[in-house]
Design a protein around this motif. Structure first.
Motif, short mmCIF file in Angstrom:
data_model
loop_
_atom_site.label_atom_id
_atom_site.label_comp_id
_atom_site.label_asym_id
_atom_site.label_seq_id
_atom_site.Cartn_x
_atom_site.Cartn_y
_atom_site.Cartn_z
N UNK A 14 0.79 -1.27 0.05
CA UNK A 14 -0.05 0.03 -0.04
C UNK A 14 0.92 1.28 -0.05
N UNK A 15 0.43 2.37 -0.47
CA UNK A 15 1.13 3.70 -0.72
C UNK A 15 2.23 3.39 -1.04
N UNK A 16 2.56 2.78 -2.31
CA UNK A 16 3.88 2.49 -2.90
C UNK A 16 4.96 1.77 -2.24
N UNK A 17 4.61 1.09 -1.04
CA UNK A 17 5.57 0.30 -0.26
C UNK A 17 5.49 -1.17 -1.06
N UNK A 18 6.41 -2.11 -0.52
CA UNK A 18 6.57 -3.16 -1.29
C UNK A 18 6.08 -4.29 -0.12
N UNK A 19 5.17 -5.43 -0.35
CA UNK A 19 4.85 -6.04 0.69
C UNK A 19 5.75 -7.47 0.56
N UNK A 20 5.95 -8.07 1.69
CA UNK A 20 6.96 -9.15 1.74
C UNK A 20 6.08 -10.36 1.77
N UNK A 21 6.75 -11.45 1.25
CA UNK A 21 6.17 -12.78 0.95
C UNK A 21 6.84 -13.64 1.52
N UNK A 22 6.22 -14.86 2.08
CA UNK A 22 6.69 -16.12 2.94
C UNK A 22 5.81 -17.26 2.95
N UNK A 23 6.56 -18.36 3.26
CA UNK A 23 5.83 -19.64 3.69
C UNK A 23 5.12 -20.08 2.27
N UNK A 24 5.71 -20.36 1.11
CA UNK A 24 5.05 -20.99 -0.02
C UNK A 24 4.89 -22.19 0.17
N UNK A 25 3.77 -22.94 0.02
CA UNK A 25 3.50 -24.20 0.08
C UNK A 25 2.59 -24.87 -0.82
N UNK A 26 2.46 -26.30 -1.17
CA UNK A 26 1.54 -26.87 -2.11
C UNK A 26 0.83 -27.76 -1.37
N UNK A 27 -0.48 -27.98 -1.66
CA UNK A 27 -1.29 -28.84 -1.07
C UNK A 27 -1.02 -30.15 -1.65
N UNK A 28 -0.22 -30.47 -2.54
CA UNK A 28 0.07 -31.89 -3.02
C UNK A 28 1.17 -31.86 -3.71
N UNK A 55 -2.30 -32.65 -13.00
CA UNK A 55 -3.60 -32.37 -12.17
C UNK A 55 -3.29 -30.85 -11.66
N UNK A 56 -4.55 -30.52 -10.90
CA UNK A 56 -4.91 -29.59 -10.37
C UNK A 56 -4.06 -29.35 -9.04
N UNK A 57 -3.52 -28.29 -8.53
CA UNK A 57 -2.86 -28.13 -7.23
C UNK A 57 -3.06 -26.76 -6.78
N UNK A 58 -3.16 -26.61 -5.42
CA UNK A 58 -3.45 -25.20 -4.78
C UNK A 58 -2.02 -24.74 -4.24
N UNK A 59 -1.61 -23.70 -4.59
CA UNK A 59 -0.25 -23.25 -4.14
C UNK A 59 -0.72 -21.96 -3.16
N UNK A 60 -0.14 -21.96 -1.90
CA UNK A 60 -0.54 -21.04 -0.83
C UNK A 60 0.59 -20.30 -0.47
N UNK A 61 0.47 -18.97 -0.07
CA UNK A 61 1.63 -18.22 0.51
C UNK A 61 1.22 -16.92 1.09
N UNK A 62 2.02 -16.53 2.17
CA UNK A 62 1.60 -15.52 2.98
C UNK A 62 2.35 -14.21 2.47
N UNK A 63 1.57 -13.11 2.56
CA UNK A 63 2.19 -11.79 2.26
C UNK A 63 1.82 -10.77 3.46
#
Length: 80
Positions: A14-28, A55-63
């Motif tokens: 927000x407001x031109x700042x950069x978000x941080x990203x972490x904890x990528x994970x796959x459900x399969x 096949x289909x896979x869900x990739x989840x991550x936090x920001x």
């Protein structure tokens, strides 16, 4: 085979700042695995999804936004 998604553009801070990203994970992990790469010298961060099977896979991550609040996002990929 891998797919790279530019998270810096997909979920800007927000407001031109950069978000941080972490904890990528796959459900399969027999279909795909995920890692976060970066930031590179230009400040871009990428979600790298590597195909393992089909096949289909869900990739989840936090920001975390500029306000310090962490949220979770899930994207679905379908590998042929």
């Amino acid at each position: 085979m891998s797919t790279n998604v530019n998270l810096t553009v997909a979920i800007p801070g927000q407001n031109g700042t950069v978000a941080t990203y972490s904890n990528p994970r796959s459900n399969n992990t027999s279909i795909a695995t995920a890692t976060i790469i970066g930031p590179n010298p230009s400040g871009h961060v990428y979600l790298d999804v590597k195909k393992v099977g089909s096949g289909p896979v869900n990739i989840t991550f936090d920001y975390t936004g500029s306000n310090g609040v962490t949220r979770t996002m899930t994207w679905t990929f379908n590998f042929q």
